[in-house]
Design an enzyme around this catalytic site. Structure first.
Site, mmCIF file in Angstrom:
data_model
loop_
_atom_site.group_PDB
_atom_site.id
_atom_site.type_symbol
_atom_site.label_atom_id
_atom_site.label_comp_id
_atom_site.label_asym_id
_atom_site.label_seq_id
_atom_site.Cartn_x
_atom_site.Cartn_y
_atom_site.Cartn_z
ATOM 1 N N TYR A 189 47.708 -32.238 100.033
ATOM 2 C CA TYR A 189 46.957 -32.020 98.795
ATOM 3 C C TYR A 189 46.068 -33.238 98.505
ATOM 4 C CZ TYR A 189 45.965 -31.695 93.832
ATOM 5 O OH TYR A 189 45.319 -31.690 92.615
ATOM 6 N N GLU A 242 47.524 -26.999 86.088
ATOM 7 C CA GLU A 242 47.731 -28.256 85.341
ATOM 8 C C GLU A 242 48.459 -27.979 84.027
ATOM 9 O OE1 GLU A 242 47.467 -31.209 86.452
ATOM 10 O OE2 GLU A 242 46.057 -31.063 88.108
ATOM 11 N N TRP A 251 54.014 -32.699 89.688
ATOM 12 C CA TRP A 251 52.971 -31.929 90.373
ATOM 13 C C TRP A 251 53.538 -31.294 91.637
ATOM 14 C CZ3 TRP A 251 49.081 -29.258 89.276
ATOM 15 C CH2 TRP A 251 48.168 -28.843 90.252
#
Length: 189
Positions: free
Chosen positions: A18, A40, A48
């Protein structure tokens, strides 16, 4: 060995991929903008990595992040999502995502695209930061506060300045790769 930002130095391949391929690359695709807004918001209060592990589940559950399709989700669909173990089953976050889809479509109609709308908050080009360490990266900025306030004014939820700043970093509105990171000066793909 590649030098990466502090948060991507883990041995986790998903997080590294990522970081190496997506984070900070300027986005100009409305579906991708919508995806990151939803992810988000879902991440608020979580790591995350937790969201990345569920990303494919989110893509499936939220119709490939097509905002028009998500805007049409009804109460039954929301109840079905609350049973879907592939996503974060938080009623407020799911309801906010469906509401955000409706508002996202309204912004597309008003500005021609969400992309046009969101890039105005950084003057139309990525803000190039020069951070030496991760500790220098703020949780929010005046730009994220302005975008957050405008999104909230329009009725969006889970778009506080910190969530919005993470969105801005992810979508390349700002470059917060540290100066020693191999991604710092790389051109977008």
């Amino acid at each position: 060995m590649k030098k990466r930002c502090h948060w991507a130095t883990t041995d986790n391949k998903l997080l590294q991929a990522y970081h190496d391929e997506e984070w900070g690359v300027p986005v100009h695709n409305d579906k991708v903008h919508f995806e990151f807004l939803i992810l988000e918001g879902a991440q608020a209060g979580l790591s995350w990595l937790t969201i990345l592990k569920r990303r494919d589940g989110y893509r499936d559950a939220f119709s490939g992040f097509d905002p028009k399709k998500v805007a049409a989700f009804d109460a039954k669909k929301i109840q079905d999502l609350l049973k879907d173990s592939r996503i974060i089953r938080n009623k407020l976050k799911i309801a906010a995502a469906v509401n955000s889809a409706k508002l996202f479509v309204a912004i597309q109609k008003e500005f021609g695209s969400f992309d046009t709308y969101v890039w105005q908050f950084v003057g139309g080009k990525p803000m190039q930061n020069h951070r030496k360490t991760g500790k220098e990266i703020p949780p929010e900025t005046k730009e994220s506060k302005a975008l957050s306030a405008d999104l909230k004014r329009r009725g969006f939820k889970f778009v506080g300045p910190t969530v919005v700043y993470a969105y801005m970093q992810a979508t390349g509105l700002v470059n917060d790769h540290t100066v020693d990171c191999f991604r710092y000066s790389m051109k977008p793909k």
